[in-house]
Design a protein around this motif. Sequence first.
Motif, PDB file in Angstrom:
ATOM      1  N   ALA A 117      -3.754  -7.519 -13.785  1.00 34.47           N
ATOM      2  CA  ALA A 117      -3.329  -8.049 -12.484  1.00 34.47           C
ATOM      3  C   ALA A 117      -3.006  -6.918 -11.519  1.00 34.47           C
ATOM      4  CB  ALA A 117      -2.124  -8.958 -12.648  1.00 34.47           C
ATOM      5  N   ARG A 118      -2.349  -5.860 -12.010  1.00 30.38           N
ATOM      6  CA  ARG A 118      -2.018  -4.725 -11.138  1.00 30.38           C
ATOM      7  C   ARG A 118      -3.271  -4.011 -10.683  1.00 30.38           C
ATOM      8  NH1 ARG A 118      -1.231  -2.130  -7.705  1.00 30.38           N
ATOM      9  NH2 ARG A 118       0.244  -0.408  -7.326  1.00 30.38           N
TER      10      ARG A 118
ATOM     11  N   THR B 272      -1.972 -15.250  -1.295  1.00 27.20           N
ATOM     12  CA  THR B 272      -0.634 -14.809  -1.705  1.00 27.20           C
ATOM     13  C   THR B 272       0.441 -15.708  -1.104  1.00 27.20           C
ATOM     14  OG1 THR B 272      -1.416 -12.521  -1.805  1.00 27.20           O
ATOM     15  CG2 THR B 272       0.957 -12.859  -1.718  1.00 27.20           C
TER      16      THR B 272
ATOM     17  N   ARG C 151      -7.124 -13.154   1.814  1.00 23.31           N
ATOM     18  CA  ARG C 151      -6.245 -12.407   0.905  1.00 23.31           C
ATOM     19  C   ARG C 151      -4.782 -12.802   1.103  1.00 23.31           C
ATOM     20  NH1 ARG C 151      -9.553  -7.969   2.633  1.00 23.31           N
ATOM     21  NH2 ARG C 151     -11.107  -7.467   1.034  1.00 23.31           N
TER      22      ARG C 151
ATOM     23  N   GLN D  77      -4.837  -5.992  -7.896  1.00 24.05           N
ATOM     24  CA  GLN D  77      -4.094  -5.793  -6.650  1.00 24.05           C
ATOM     25  C   GLN D  77      -4.552  -4.510  -5.952  1.00 24.05           C
ATOM     26  OE1 GLN D  77       0.058  -5.801  -7.690  1.00 24.05           O
ATOM     27  NE2 GLN D  77       0.189  -8.040  -7.825  1.00 24.05           N
TER      28      GLN D  77
ATOM     29  N   ASP E  10      -7.888  -5.084  -4.365  1.00 19.42           N
ATOM     30  CA  ASP E  10      -7.713  -5.849  -3.121  1.00 19.42           C
ATOM     31  C   ASP E  10      -7.196  -4.954  -1.999  1.00 19.42           C
ATOM     32  OD1 ASP E  10      -8.660  -8.273  -3.887  1.00 19.42           O
ATOM     33  OD2 ASP E  10      -6.708  -9.202  -4.236  1.00 19.42           O
ATOM     34  N   ALA E  11      -6.287  -4.034  -2.339  1.00 19.21           N
ATOM     35  CA  ALA E  11      -5.729  -3.134  -1.333  1.00 19.21           C
ATOM     36  C   ALA E  11      -6.810  -2.236  -0.743  1.00 19.21           C
ATOM     37  CB  ALA E  11      -4.621  -2.277  -1.952  1.00 19.21           C
TER      38      ALA E  11
ATOM     39  N   ASP F 279      -8.972  -4.367   1.499  1.00 16.28           N
ATOM     40  CA  ASP F 279      -8.259  -4.697   2.729  1.00 16.28           C
ATOM     41  C   ASP F 279      -8.248  -3.512   3.693  1.00 16.28           C
ATOM     42  OD1 ASP F 279      -6.820  -7.112   3.682  1.00 16.28           O
ATOM     43  OD2 ASP F 279      -5.202  -5.689   4.037  1.00 16.28           O
TER      44      ASP F 279
END
Length: 286
Positions: A47-48, A100, A96, A51, A54-55, A58
């Motif tokens: 999961a990390r 969240t 995104r 993330q 995704d960062a 983004d």
Amino acid sequence: MRQSLFSRLLVLCLALPALASTPAIEKAKQDLARLRELATIGAVSRARLLQAEDALGDAQDEDTLHRLLYGSVGVEQLSEGQTQELLAAAQRRVERVAKTYGNLTDLVQQGVIPKSHIEDLELQLKDRRLALQLAENRAHIFQDLLNMAKAEELLQSVEPQEESAKPLVESFTGSGVFKDAHLKYVESAFQKQFHRPLPITAQGQSNLHTSFGFDHSGRVDVGVNPDDAEGKWLRSQLQTLRIPYIALRAMIPGQSTGPHIHIGLPSLRLKVPDLSSGNGAGGGLH
């Protein structure tokens, strides 16, 4: 066989510039690389790692918006590929945060976390939805420009209309002169008459006109219907000032294209190399 103008446009629209690298992108890349190394020894969760991916995405999408939406690139300078790139980036940035925000909202409703924990996300989601709306507006304007350029391309092969029908194109030569002073006067008069700016969609040479082989320098396209009140008023003003113009009533099968008024003499064909025979192309057009 000589390659068509539409084929050349397709090639230009598919060619996208290389993605720029900013400090934010570089930091996101470094963070992701570090976490991937830790993931190989089981030091971080999947999961990390997601993330961090995704960062990075983004940061890259944010850079796309800075270049194509908030930067100095005019809508007439965009390619069709860049327009789609802009829309996709803006949509991903909304999705995104929306994902969240939705997950945390469920926790708020369950009483697991206080509502104050999602207030910043709520504002962020609002800002990103506004950016998406701006991107959609820019894409709509680009499509109008593209349709007008296609309409001008179509006029080359237009057959004369029957006398009972309105002509697809009307032209007025006047004095054959169109100057910046003329445009400023018409813009001021239009503002006074209709209480809004003259809706100019292309001023001078644009990437779209270049793609279609038009020399549009010293000419202006105005997004008004020649037969509406604004179009009739504009044609009357141009005739009074003896400014040359072309009023276009054009539709392309399978597409919605808005009529417009081309101010200035007919655009000339740019001298471009024939991609198959090596010959140049010339001639005039509307």
